[in-house]
Design an enzyme around this catalytic site. Sequence first.
Site, PDB file in Angstrom:
ATOM      1  N   THR A  32       0.499  -1.213   0.047  1.00 24.69           N
ATOM      2  CA  THR A  32       0.016  -0.221  -0.599  1.00 24.69           C
ATOM      3  C   THR A  32       0.429   1.166   0.102  1.00 24.69           C
ATOM      4  OG1 THR A  32      -1.717   1.112   1.632  1.00 24.69           O
ATOM      5  CG2 THR A  32      -0.381   0.042   2.744  1.00 24.69           C
ATOM      6  N   ARG A  33       0.475   2.274  -1.017  1.00 23.52           N
ATOM      7  CA  ARG A  33       0.815   3.400  -0.259  1.00 23.52           C
ATOM      8  C   ARG A  33      -0.328   5.111   0.153  1.00 23.52           C
ATOM      9  NH1 ARG A  33      -1.342   5.140  -5.763  1.00 23.52           N
ATOM     10  NH2 ARG A  33      -1.602   7.021  -5.028  1.00 23.52           N
TER      11      ARG A  33
ATOM     12  N   HIS B  31      -7.563   1.825   5.976  1.00 24.37           N
ATOM     13  CA  HIS B  31      -9.320   2.171   6.666  1.00 24.37           C
ATOM     14  C   HIS B  31     -10.115   1.124   6.961  1.00 24.37           C
ATOM     15  CE1 HIS B  31      -8.091   6.553   6.165  1.00 24.37           C
ATOM     16  NE2 HIS B  31      -8.509   6.431   4.977  1.00 24.37           N
TER      17      HIS B  31
ATOM     18  N   HIS C 125      -9.646  -1.569   3.777  1.00 21.37           N
ATOM     19  CA  HIS C 125      -8.706  -2.415   3.733  1.00 21.37           C
ATOM     20  C   HIS C 125      -8.517  -3.458   4.887  1.00 21.37           C
ATOM     21  CE1 HIS C 125      -8.037   1.725   2.154  1.00 21.37           C
ATOM     22  NE2 HIS C 125      -7.679   0.956   1.276  1.00 21.37           N
TER      23      HIS C 125
ATOM     24  N   ARG D 215      -7.731  -3.579  -7.242  1.00 28.21           N
ATOM     25  CA  ARG D 215      -8.112  -3.417  -8.422  1.00 28.21           C
ATOM     26  C   ARG D 215      -7.062  -1.848  -8.734  1.00 28.21           C
ATOM     27  NH1 ARG D 215     -10.618   0.966  -9.440  1.00 28.21           N
ATOM     28  NH2 ARG D 215     -12.218   0.955 -11.023  1.00 28.21           N
TER      29      ARG D 215
ATOM     30  N   MET E 168     -13.436  -3.918  -1.776  1.00 28.70           N
ATOM     31  CA  MET E 168     -14.440  -4.104  -1.009  1.00 28.70           C
ATOM     32  C   MET E 168     -15.964  -2.462  -1.028  1.00 28.70           C
ATOM     33  SD  MET E 168     -13.684  -7.006   0.365  1.00 28.70           S
ATOM     34  CE  MET E 168     -13.749  -6.741   2.086  1.00 28.70           C
TER      35      MET E 168
ATOM     36  N   VAL F 266      11.809  42.288   1.761  1.00 31.88           N
ATOM     37  CA  VAL F 266      12.903  41.497   1.322  1.00 31.88           C
ATOM     38  C   VAL F 266      13.687  40.989   0.436  1.00 31.88           C
ATOM     39  CG1 VAL F 266      12.710  39.474  -0.477  1.00 31.88           C
ATOM     40  CG2 VAL F 266      10.569  39.862   1.364  1.00 31.88           C
TER      41      VAL F 266
ATOM     42  N   ILE G 157       6.582  43.230  -6.899  1.00 35.60           N
ATOM     43  CA  ILE G 157       5.821  43.368  -8.034  1.00 35.60           C
ATOM     44  C   ILE G 157       4.945  41.907  -8.838  1.00 35.60           C
ATOM     45  CG2 ILE G 157       6.013  44.297 -10.332  1.00 35.60           C
ATOM     46  CD1 ILE G 157       7.982  46.547  -8.649  1.00 35.60           C
TER      47      ILE G 157
ATOM     48  N   LYS H  92       6.753  57.437  -4.524  1.00 37.53           N
ATOM     49  CA  LYS H  92       8.730  57.311  -4.309  1.00 37.53           C
ATOM     50  C   LYS H  92       9.185  58.300  -5.176  1.00 37.53           C
ATOM     51  CE  LYS H  92       8.381  52.389  -2.502  1.00 37.53           C
ATOM     52  NZ  LYS H  92       8.064  51.051  -2.807  1.00 37.53           N
TER      53      LYS H  92
HETATM   54  S1  PPS Z   1      10.421  42.692  -8.250  1.00 33.89           S
HETATM   55  O1  PPS Z   1       9.939  42.645 -10.023  1.00 33.89           O
HETATM   56  O2  PPS Z   1       8.737  41.840  -8.063  1.00 33.89           O
HETATM   57  O3  PPS Z   1      11.322  41.229  -7.918  1.00 33.89           O
HETATM   58  O4  PPS Z   1      10.128  43.591  -7.336  1.00 33.89           O
HETATM   59  P1  PPS Z   1      10.385  43.956  -6.103  1.00 33.89           P
HETATM   60  O5  PPS Z   1      10.893  43.027  -5.211  1.00 33.89           O
HETATM   61  O6  PPS Z   1       8.666  43.635  -5.504  1.00 33.89           O
HETATM   62  O7  PPS Z   1      10.779  45.421  -5.940  1.00 33.89           O
HETATM   63  C1  PPS Z   1      10.361  46.807  -5.883  1.00 33.89           C
HETATM   64  C2  PPS Z   1      10.096  47.534  -5.673  1.00 33.89           C
HETATM   65  O8  PPS Z   1      11.797  48.017  -5.748  1.00 33.89           O
HETATM   66  C3  PPS Z   1      12.316  49.528  -6.317  1.00 33.89           C
HETATM   67  N1  PPS Z   1      12.045  49.289  -7.728  1.00 33.89           N
HETATM   68  C4  PPS Z   1      12.116  48.871  -8.852  1.00 33.89           C
HETATM   69  N2  PPS Z   1      10.646  48.412  -9.543  1.00 33.89           N
HETATM   70  C5  PPS Z   1      10.374  48.029 -10.864  1.00 33.89           C
HETATM   71  N3  PPS Z   1      11.466  48.165 -11.406  1.00 33.89           N
HETATM   72  C6  PPS Z   1      12.434  48.797 -11.188  1.00 33.89           C
HETATM   73  N4  PPS Z   1      13.976  48.571 -12.218  1.00 33.89           N
HETATM   74  C7  PPS Z   1      12.962  48.892  -9.650  1.00 33.89           C
HETATM   75  N5  PPS Z   1      14.162  49.803  -9.623  1.00 33.89           N
HETATM   76  C8  PPS Z   1      13.933  50.068  -7.972  1.00 33.89           C
HETATM   77  C9  PPS Z   1      10.215  50.128  -6.049  1.00 33.89           C
HETATM   78  O9  PPS Z   1      10.391  50.666  -5.095  1.00 33.89           O
HETATM   79  C10 PPS Z   1       9.811  48.471  -5.779  1.00 33.89           C
HETATM   80  O10 PPS Z   1       8.818  48.579  -4.581  1.00 33.89           O
HETATM   81  P2  PPS Z   1       7.617  48.923  -4.932  1.00 33.89           P
HETATM   82  O11 PPS Z   1       6.703  48.718  -3.331  1.00 33.89           O
HETATM   83  O12 PPS Z   1       6.521  48.044  -6.079  1.00 33.89           O
HETATM   84  O13 PPS Z   1       7.004  50.604  -5.129  1.00 33.89           O
END
Ligand code: PPS
Length: 574
Positions: A197-198, A202, A205, A291, A332, A436, A477, A516
């Site tokens: 069996t894998r 129950h 079986h 089966r 069964m 990140v 993004i 930004k």
């Molecule tokens: S990705 O494409 O998913 O790896 O991008 P991510 O890690 O979300 O990073 C996006 C944020 O980096 C800044 N940033 C840029 N974004 C898009 N294109 C380029 N070339 C770039 N250079 C810098 C930007 O602030 C993004 O932040 P958010 O929060 O999306 O505005």
Amino acid sequence: MTDLIPPHGGTLKDLRLDAPAAAAARQAAVEHASWDLSERQLCDLELLATGGFSPLEGFLGRADYERVLNEMRLTDGTLWPMPVTLDVSEDFAGQLSSGDRVALRDPEGVILAILHVGDIWRPDRAAEARAVFGTDDPAHPGVAYLLERSHPVYLGGRIEALDLPSHYDFTHLRLTPAELRERFRRSGWRRVVAFQTRNPMHRAHVELTFLAARQAEANLLIHPVVGMTKPGDVDHYSRVRCYEHVLKKYPEQTTALSLLPLAMRMGGPREALWHAIIRRNYGCTHLIVGRDHAGPGKGSDGEDLYGPYEAQALVERYSDELGIQMVPFRMMVYVQERAGYAPIDEVDEAAETVMNISGTEFRRRMREGLEIPEWFGYPEVVTELRKTFPPRARQGVTLFFTGLSGSGKSTIANAVMVKLMERGGRPVTLLDGDLVRKHLSSELGFSREHRDLNIRRIGFVAAEITRNGGVAICAPIAPYAATRGDVREMVEAANGGFIEIHVATPLEECERRDRKGLYAKARAGQIKGFTGIDDPYEAPEAPELRIDTTDCSPEEAAQQVLLKLESRGFIDLR
Ligand code: PPS
């Protein structure tokens, strides 16, 4: 009943060297090329080493391989239905010639065996798939492995085993063929019927194995595969805990449990023959073939790849030379009027009510936390499985926000995080794009390759959080559809939910906000490869949720996400 088979299965080819010879071989191995064994190769090596694959003495050479493919026989005429081959990369094979020796190593680098290289050849893997599996449809897991995961060159040759692969789990249940034979001998078990069996077991079986053992006038060995099974199967840790509960349902001293470190190929009929030979080697006199034994499921056309009783028919055809008898079994089913189980072919379906819960229905009930009736499953087993597959309200989940820079991903993600923390109950982790890039991906830029790497790292962390029951909120993004698809797969394989939220605020609005100041810089050519300006964004085609924040407050957007989580069963808002 006559004993057609000598008890405990003929000569074993145990390929392990004694301790002094193994030590000498290990020293000599510094001179040899080294190959790191894959998960499948580790399983194959273990069964070769212990004699589970007797009479094989190593990985098949070319002539044996070809005869196995065409006639299910080794060159000496012995029945052997499944190619057991050592696949290696082109580069590695290029360093070798016939007569060389290769040190075969486990993932930690421990030398487990020495291969005496005989043949080196490039097989036609699609032809192998058609010969062994009867198809080259990659919906067949054995075919998919062969065509997508195996290496292009095969090495054939004799093996000298130095060590078995190490296992730290359930060591008391991992009996080798010699140990199991000895156990049967000591217990006076002359006739033993094996149950392959894998899946979790129950009541059906247990009834089936009980009847089979009675019919064969034999003791019973529950012999589940714990090497590699079909992708998506219940993990072996959970299954073994279930088997341990089930073992207590049999009369004392009648039934044993031992684990088989086999890598299944899901080869249906051929695999059933192979299972019979393996169980003979483990000292069993009978094997239950039910089966759709070792069935791969459906092909790309939605049709079953093998007929439900094809495996039984093939084993029957070779019954004279197998050295083990088949106990064929029909499905069964529970018969309401009898308040008990019966093989389906013994039920009068016009007069009696047949009850059954399919695997799919069972999984649905588990997922939704619904009741599993006592006639179907033992409560101990169901409780055990509920730990592994909690209902959605206790499963981990990943919320994956994707959208242009400035679309509002982080704002909504933060609002959702706070709302979930306010409710309590699950740990919540925010993997925001900027966070990140600061902590996990600080060395990465914005090329396609780097963006993919960044998203895969997020996916890996999110899958781990999800696996452990948490909520991972990701807000990169993530401009590429294929990479988002990979992340979805990683998370879903971690027994949890994946909810993709496309923050679909249009570029004009993102650019108008330009919080930004990056769009202005991108337009001015000061930032190159900016998503939406001079780098693509592939909008998701079918996300679980799409939110445009042009006319929607963060609170309203967060509320939409929470409602989605509720409608999917991950939280209960009431
Ligand atoms: S990705 O494409 O998913 O790896 O991008 P991510 O890690 O979300 O990073 C996006 C944020 O980096 C800044 N940033 C840029 N974004 C898009 N294109 C380029 N070339 C770039 N250079 C810098 C930007 O602030 C993004 O932040 P958010 O929060 O999306 O505005």
